[in-house]
Design a protein around this motif. Structure first.
Motif, PDB file in Angstrom:
ATOM      1  N   MET A  23      23.442 -21.496  -5.065  1.00 17.21           N
ATOM      2  CA  MET A  23      24.426 -21.552  -3.997  1.00 17.21           C
ATOM      3  C   MET A  23      25.751 -22.136  -4.504  1.00 17.21           C
ATOM      4  O   MET A  23      26.829 -21.711  -4.078  1.00 17.21           O
ATOM      5  N   ALA A  24      25.665 -23.107  -5.427  1.00 15.10           N
ATOM      6  CA  ALA A  24      26.874 -23.676  -6.021  1.00 15.10           C
ATOM      7  C   ALA A  24      27.611 -22.618  -6.834  1.00 15.10           C
ATOM      8  O   ALA A  24      28.846 -22.526  -6.793  1.00 15.10           O
ATOM      9  N   VAL A  25      26.869 -21.818  -7.580  1.00 10.65           N
ATOM     10  CA  VAL A  25      27.474 -20.754  -8.380  1.00 10.65           C
ATOM     11  C   VAL A  25      28.188 -19.741  -7.495  1.00 10.65           C
ATOM     12  O   VAL A  25      29.287 -19.263  -7.810  1.00 10.65           O
ATOM     13  N   LEU A  26      27.577 -19.414  -6.358  1.00 11.05           N
ATOM     14  CA  LEU A  26      28.120 -18.407  -5.451  1.00 11.05           C
ATOM     15  C   LEU A  26      29.189 -18.971  -4.517  1.00 11.05           C
ATOM     16  O   LEU A  26      29.735 -18.237  -3.690  1.00 11.05           O
ATOM     17  N   GLY A  27      29.478 -20.273  -4.647  1.00 14.09           N
ATOM     18  CA  GLY A  27      30.485 -20.885  -3.796  1.00 14.09           C
ATOM     19  C   GLY A  27      30.056 -20.998  -2.344  1.00 14.09           C
ATOM     20  O   GLY A  27      30.886 -20.961  -1.429  1.00 14.09           O
ATOM     21  N   MET A  28      28.762 -21.147  -2.139  1.00 11.48           N
ATOM     22  CA  MET A  28      28.214 -21.214  -0.787  1.00 11.48           C
ATOM     23  C   MET A  28      27.622 -22.589  -0.502  1.00 11.48           C
ATOM     24  O   MET A  28      26.583 -22.729   0.140  1.00 11.48           O
ATOM     25  N   GLY A 225      30.230 -20.806 -17.823  1.00 11.81           N
ATOM     26  CA  GLY A 225      29.317 -21.726 -17.159  1.00 11.81           C
ATOM     27  C   GLY A 225      28.652 -21.187 -15.908  1.00 11.81           C
ATOM     28  O   GLY A 225      27.435 -21.306 -15.760  1.00 11.81           O
ATOM     29  N   PRO A 226      29.421 -20.586 -14.987  1.00 11.50           N
ATOM     30  CA  PRO A 226      28.767 -20.075 -13.777  1.00 11.50           C
ATOM     31  C   PRO A 226      27.684 -19.041 -14.061  1.00 11.50           C
ATOM     32  O   PRO A 226      26.638 -19.040 -13.410  1.00 11.50           O
ATOM     33  N   TRP A 227      27.933 -18.170 -15.039  1.00  7.89           N
ATOM     34  CA  TRP A 227      26.934 -17.174 -15.405  1.00  7.89           C
ATOM     35  C   TRP A 227      25.693 -17.842 -15.993  1.00  7.89           C
ATOM     36  O   TRP A 227      24.561 -17.496 -15.653  1.00  7.89           O
ATOM     37  N   LEU A 228      25.931 -18.815 -16.893  1.00 10.90           N
ATOM     38  CA  LEU A 228      24.811 -19.521 -17.511  1.00 10.90           C
ATOM     39  C   LEU A 228      24.023 -20.305 -16.469  1.00 10.90           C
ATOM     40  O   LEU A 228      22.787 -20.298 -16.469  1.00 10.90           O
ATOM     41  N   LEU A 229      24.745 -20.980 -15.576  1.00  8.00           N
ATOM     42  CA  LEU A 229      24.074 -21.772 -14.547  1.00  8.00           C
ATOM     43  C   LEU A 229      23.274 -20.866 -13.617  1.00  8.00           C
ATOM     44  O   LEU A 229      22.177 -21.221 -13.189  1.00  8.00           O
ATOM     45  N   GLY A 230      23.815 -19.688 -13.322  1.00  6.58           N
ATOM     46  CA  GLY A 230      23.085 -18.750 -12.484  1.00  6.58           C
ATOM     47  C   GLY A 230      21.768 -18.332 -13.117  1.00  6.58           C
ATOM     48  O   GLY A 230      20.730 -18.258 -12.450  1.00  6.58           O
TER      49      GLY A 230
END
Length: 254
Positions: A23-28, A225-230
């Motif tokens: 949810m953090a990655v998706l900005g939700m 980072g967002p891709w890796l975290l996802g």
């Protein structure tokens, strides 16, 4: 029964951790937190107190199962050095999840819910004689567990603990692949935690130490980072699913 309840509770924690990171990655909303963040999130849901109560019961059950594995050698690891180290690992795992269960109880009693950050625990340990060495050894322990998780995921060694005759062919295929992804992802995260603990010992700086939440934050800070975290978030949810498979199909005869 205690073991199966324990694996279910553990699975729910990891699924929640992975979901919050996604949810953090998706900005939700969401957050890159560890078990405490997951427990606090569950507590805010409808019937949150009931969920946390069931979670605490399950985690105490998991603690009991780990101690049975360690003390009575339920997994038949033996008394060689490898078996002893494995059983010590079971005991340490049990104590860690006992701490999480206690946090659940504290939250229910509205007495704080969290027993402190990884850095504060590290600072406390390092304040004692030999504490720096202890933190470094703990870091090496996390490194060993991480490598073992990756090896288990790659080799599918976890399947020997399942009642495969109770699973359909499709269940085996799905469970095997989800478990592989989950174990490798958790292994990578544990290796990141190990790196920060060892750095804290080498630099004699407790603030360098990070737990699961800190490791996820470190992943998010990297290039892409967002891709890796996802990817890591999906891996942790897969690990939670692996725990649920264990809750249903694992051999837990003591």
């Amino acid at each position: 029964m205690a073991a199966r309840c324990g694996y279910t509770a553990k699975g729910m924690i990891y699924i929640t951790i992975g979901w919050l990171s996604m949810m953090a990655v998706l900005g939700m909303g969401g957050s890159n937190g560890g078990s405490s963040a997951a427990i606090n999130k569950l507590a805010t849901q409808p019937f949150g107190s009931v969920l946390i109560t069931l979670l605490a019961i399950g985690l105490f059950g998991y603690t009991a199962w780990r101690l049975v594995q360690a003390i009575f050698d339920a997994e038949q690891k033996g008394r060689g050095w490898k078996g002893i180290l494995t059983r010590l690992g079971y005991a340490l795992s049990g104590l860690i999840y006992a701490g999480i269960a206690i946090n659940c109880v504290e939250l229910l009693l509205d007495s704080g819910g969290s027993s402190g950050s990884t850095a504060s625990h590290t600072r406390e340990i390092m304040s004692h004689p030999g504490g720096i060495v202890a933190i470094f050894l703990i870091g090496l322990g996390f490194l060993g567990v991480g490598l073992r998780q990756i090896w288990r995921g790659w080799q599918h060694s976890y399947e020997k603990n399942w009642h495969l005759n109770e699973m359909t062919r499709m269940q085996r295929l799905i469970a095997a692949n989800v478990s592989r992804v989950g174990l490798i992802a958790r292994g990578v995260v544990f290796m990141i935690v190990a790196l920060f603990l060892c750095l804290a010992a080498i630099n004699t700086d407790p603030s360098d130490a990070r737990g699961l939440g800190g490791a996820l934050a470190a992943v998010a800070e990297q290039p892409f980072g967002p891709w890796l975290l996802g990817l890591v978030a999906m891996g942790l949810m897969a690990y939670g699913s692996y725990c649920l498979v264990n809750a249903r199909f694992r051999n837990v005869d003591a």
